[in-house]
Design an enzyme around this catalytic site. Sequence first.
Site, PDB file in Angstrom:
ATOM      1  N   GLU A   1       0.857  -1.296  -0.197  1.00  0.00           N
ATOM      2  CA  GLU A   1       0.022   0.078   0.014  1.00  0.00           C
ATOM      3  C   GLU A   1       0.863   1.316   0.141  1.00  0.00           C
ATOM      4  O   GLU A   1       0.764   2.205   0.893  1.00  0.00           O
ATOM      5  CB  GLU A   1      -1.023   0.049   1.371  1.00  0.00           C
ATOM      6  CG  GLU A   1      -1.809  -1.025   1.057  1.00  0.00           C
ATOM      7  CD  GLU A   1      -2.797  -1.032   2.163  1.00  0.00           C
ATOM      8  OE1 GLU A   1      -2.850  -0.579   3.161  1.00  0.00           O
ATOM      9  OE2 GLU A   1      -4.029  -1.733   2.074  1.00  0.00           O
TER      10      GLU A   1
ATOM     11  N   GLU B   1      -5.787  -8.276  -0.171  1.00  0.00           N
ATOM     12  CA  GLU B   1      -6.676  -8.115   0.917  1.00  0.00           C
ATOM     13  C   GLU B   1      -8.163  -7.688   0.676  1.00  0.00           C
ATOM     14  O   GLU B   1      -8.447  -7.047  -0.203  1.00  0.00           O
ATOM     15  CB  GLU B   1      -6.032  -6.752   1.702  1.00  0.00           C
ATOM     16  CG  GLU B   1      -4.485  -6.958   2.117  1.00  0.00           C
ATOM     17  CD  GLU B   1      -4.032  -5.952   2.870  1.00  0.00           C
ATOM     18  OE1 GLU B   1      -5.068  -5.058   3.552  1.00  0.00           O
ATOM     19  OE2 GLU B   1      -2.948  -5.618   3.030  1.00  0.00           O
TER      20      GLU B   1
END
Length: 440
Positions: A227, A338
């Site tokens: 991320e 995720e």
Amino acid sequence: MFRITILLLVASFSCSLGFNKTRNTAGCADGKVRGVNLGGWLVMEPWITPKMFEDVNDGGDQIVDEYTYAQYLDPALYKERLINHWDTFYSKQDFEKLFNGGISHFRIPLAYWYWDVDEDEPFPQPNMDDNSPDSPLFYLKRALQWMEELGIKASLDLHTGPGSQNGYDNSGRRGEIHWVDGSYPGNRYNLDRTVRILDKMASFIKNWVDTGVISIDTLYGFGILNEPHICGGWNFGGIFWTSCKDDFYPKAHEAVRKHFTGEETKVVIDIAGRGYSEFNGILDFDPDVDLDAHNYQCFGPYWNDVALSPNGWGTHLEASCNIDNDINQSPLNTWVGEFSLAVTECQKYLSGGYMIDYIPPDNPLSLCEYYNSDFSTFAPEYKDFLRNFFLAQIDSFEAGAGWFFWTGKTEGNCAPEWDYLFLLENGIVPEDLCSRDTYC
């Protein structure tokens, strides 16, 4: 007698290498990734392990992430708590349960400070002795060897970037983003340091492979940075996208490929909150590059409005079944690294991190009275929705390369919608992913 001798010699050679030549094969034998993240283990997050933080804060909120854990705790207490956590949070029995349920892969978040610490950082200097129970690498090695026995593959994910790549506690340091900032490209220290760390990581793991600690078959990929939302469109007006796509991604790819060929392991790049089309032409010379896209339906005002609407669950199910349309547009082999079953930010410390009185930024407290952490109070219709929500999401994700659920477990099952083992044990996710119902 001669044949028996040969077999014994082969068995002895296999044992001397340290891995099991007759390993199992995890999953459903169809090439799809069906995995869980080992979140909150080697990189702690307060909402996954709340007591790890509550017990050391004495009612305050000074210790909010791994950085402040190392900064403010007495070194001896820090060492004691972390070693106990690394040793006990996941067990071999947990891995076996996941294997028996059809899980084929683990994505393992890792911290940069296990390989590299600057003088001005509070972390202990790296302990590279993987035979020492004082080193986190001892527990990583043990986990990979358990996975080896079961045939589960590992995607090793550099989850933390020096300076913080997103400002979240999952980066190791909550707050301001300085992985790159307004001083870039003149100041590129943290970006280049991340490349050096990836080189160290890949070299270290390659040595494990070369010396027989683990087999190359156990290694699926290297996630080069989780991320990096500094490169997303909503941070600094998106001006740092080029720092990822033109600068970091190629250099990080080279750092991994210096030690592993494409046949041996994937290089995994995080979508960084960008659109799939923006990855046209990125590292397209290497067919063994995967794109990791995170897909949550709980963060922000839009999903709050959905949670408050009469047909909110139907909206989630419809959205889930349509995700495959986006994935199919990706120019790279894509899996969802995720996702969860949460539809709100109500989970304590989830959005914004550790604080004395957690207030979800986008959810009214009245909503959180329904969506709470106590599974025993979940209504039957909500449990039915959760079952369908899981199936709908993975129906779409398996139109691509597959998925990793976030996360494998939570401390004391504190976050049921995020806790795969708990959901498995309570009949929300399928008992066997290889013979499951579909929704879409």
